[in-house]
Design an enzyme around this catalytic site. Structure first.
Site, PDB file in Angstrom:
ATOM      1  N   ARG A   1      -0.185  -1.195   0.878  1.00 32.91           N
ATOM      2  CA  ARG A   1      -1.586  -1.408   0.246  1.00 32.91           C
ATOM      3  C   ARG A   1      -1.010  -0.772  -0.580  1.00 32.91           C
ATOM      4  O   ARG A   1      -0.958   0.160  -1.488  1.00 32.91           O
ATOM      5  CB  ARG A   1      -2.261  -1.328   0.684  1.00 32.91           C
TER       6      ARG A   1
ATOM      7  N   ARG B   1      -7.123  -5.065   1.142  1.00 29.54           N
ATOM      8  CA  ARG B   1      -6.771  -4.134   2.629  1.00 29.54           C
ATOM      9  C   ARG B   1      -7.068  -5.184   3.070  1.00 29.54           C
ATOM     10  O   ARG B   1      -7.206  -6.836   3.276  1.00 29.54           O
ATOM     11  CB  ARG B   1      -8.667  -3.288   2.449  1.00 29.54           C
TER      12      ARG B   1
ATOM     13  N   HIS C   1     -10.748   0.180  -5.860  1.00 31.84           N
ATOM     14  CA  HIS C   1     -11.457   1.011  -5.533  1.00 31.84           C
ATOM     15  C   HIS C   1     -13.059   1.002  -6.305  1.00 31.84           C
ATOM     16  O   HIS C   1     -12.777   1.328  -7.570  1.00 31.84           O
ATOM     17  CB  HIS C   1     -10.429   2.505  -6.055  1.00 31.84           C
TER      18      HIS C   1
ATOM     19  N   TYR D   1     -13.740  -1.035 -21.450  1.00 32.89           N
ATOM     20  CA  TYR D   1     -11.862  -1.304 -21.299  1.00 32.89           C
ATOM     21  C   TYR D   1     -11.572  -1.837 -20.552  1.00 32.89           C
ATOM     22  O   TYR D   1     -10.283  -2.756 -20.152  1.00 32.89           O
ATOM     23  CB  TYR D   1     -11.262  -0.133 -21.301  1.00 32.89           C
TER      24      TYR D   1
ATOM     25  N   LYS E   1     -15.168  -3.589   0.596  1.00 34.35           N
ATOM     26  CA  LYS E   1     -15.884  -2.119   1.368  1.00 34.35           C
ATOM     27  C   LYS E   1     -17.118  -1.693   0.030  1.00 34.35           C
ATOM     28  O   LYS E   1     -17.641  -1.993  -1.272  1.00 34.35           O
ATOM     29  CB  LYS E   1     -15.742  -0.714   0.880  1.00 34.35           C
TER      30      LYS E   1
ATOM     31  N   HIS F   1      -1.960  -0.905   5.499  1.00 31.68           N
ATOM     32  CA  HIS F   1      -2.378   0.280   4.908  1.00 31.68           C
ATOM     33  C   HIS F   1      -0.998   0.508   4.129  1.00 31.68           C
ATOM     34  O   HIS F   1      -1.148   1.726   2.834  1.00 31.68           O
ATOM     35  CB  HIS F   1      -3.345   0.755   5.743  1.00 31.68           C
TER      36      HIS F   1
END
Length: 359
Positions: free
Chosen positions: A309, A210, A332, A341, A234, A306
């Site tokens: 991204r 970002r 995310h 995993y 974030k 963005h």
């Protein structure tokens, strides 16, 4: 290609190349460069050595070519090779008799530049001297297209910078953008920040981070050896984003030039800098947004950090068909993937990021 197949092909290519090229490939595989990148580079070196044979510059088999034969190469020799790449038709492929693309020719020069840099500055013989005393590739310019990138972009719909568009975007800034500027003041301002701006866009396209994550990075957050960028996501948690090896040279160029370009005080630890009232300080998000808009408008269509991204996310999903891999790379938090995993995703993520823009 699957990794096993690529590794096998790379081994076969290596066996035909001189020992110092094999050492280069081994060293770069530890960094790590992807197997696909190294395989493509190995093919470029074989093509270059085959050309040297055809021109009578060497008399031996490729695997016996000595370092001394690279030492005596002159600028005019490499320029002649560039001409060969640009104007001789392809043979031995399904696209026989067609001209090589701009990206293909530039990749050949990039591969040679990387090899010669390694041999002249990153090696040591028994006398603690580099293998090559001079680097002829320092005198070689990048390839210029016969058709401007602006002309190419007119035929491309307004979309994300997918496939080789991302590479062409950086080449455009590096090679063609300055010619669009009219005033000496604008050209001087561009030249002053060119290395930084290329690194910023390369880091966006090489990671998918970002805008806030990029501008808040410290110098110590960048690890060009392991191709990693430490960022604060974030929510305030620290994460590591992998950097695609294809774009790392732009980032290294800025890393090496940061202090000489901006002369920051020791207390200024920000990675990306700008001048404010004559003093270096952390770059503002608005400044980054403006530079991305400026270059992208000149290249094709105005886009934002963005959108860069989203470009990485889209391209990564095309390569992996894995939302989990995309989620992990972009930081995310909405995935329900378990820790079981994680090690699988890391390996897939590294391979995909290195191969992100390759064919």
């Amino acid at each position: 290609m699957r990794n096993e197949k690529v590794n096998k092909l790379l081994e076969l290519e290596q066996a035909t190349l001189p020992w110092y090229v094999q050492e280069y490939i081994h060293t770069k595989s530890i960094i790590p460069y992807s197997s696909v990148t190294l395989y493509e580079y190995a093919k470029e070196y074989r093509r270059f050595f085959e050309w040297m044979q055809s021109e009578g510059l060497v008399k031996t088999s490729i695997d016996k070519i000595e370092l001394s034969e690279l030492e005596v190469l002159r600028k005019e020799d490499i320029d002649l090779y560039k001409s060969f790449l640009m104007f001789s038709p392809k043979t031995g492929t399904s696209t026989d008799n067609r001209s090589r693309s701009f990206v293909t020719v530039q990749r050949s020069i990039t591969a040679l530049r990387s090899l010669f840099k390694f041999l002249s500055s990153q090696t040591e013989d028994k006398h603690n001297e580099p293998y090559l005393k001079q680097n002829v590739m320092l005198k070689i310019e990048n390839v210029k297209t016969t058709k401007t990138l602006q002309e190419r972009s007119r035929t491309i719909e307004k979309k994300l910078l997918l496939d080789d568009e991302a590479i062409l975007f950086l080449y455009y800034i590096d090679q063609d953008y300055e010619s669009t500027l009219k005033s000496h003041q604008a050209k001087a301002a561009f030249k002053k920040n060119k290395i930084r701006d290329l690194a910023i866009i390369a880091l966006f396209l090489g990671t998918g981070i970002r805008l806030s994550e990029l501008v808040n990075m410290q110098v110590t957050d960048l690890d060009t050896v392991n191709l990693e960028a430490t960022v604060i996501r974030k929510g305030g948690f620290k994460d590591v984003a992998l950097i695609s090896s294809l774009f790392i040279d732009y980032i290294i160029d800025y890393e090496e030039a940061r202090n000489s370009l901006y002369s920051p005080i020791p207390q200024e630890k920000a990675l990306f800098l700008t001048f404010y009232k004559g003093q270096a300080k952390r770059i503002e998000p608005s400044t980054v947004e403006k530079l991305v808009a400026k270059y992208s408008t000149a290249f094709k269509v105005r886009i934002t950090p963005h959108k860069l991204r989203h470009t990485v996310g889209t391209q990564l999903y095309k390569k992996t068909n894995s939302l989990l891999t995309v989620s992990h790379q972009l930081g995310h938090t909405g995935t329900s993937a378990t820790a079981l995993y994680t090690h699988i995703v890391d390996k897939e993520q590294r391979n995909a990021m290195n191969d992100l823009w390759s064919e």
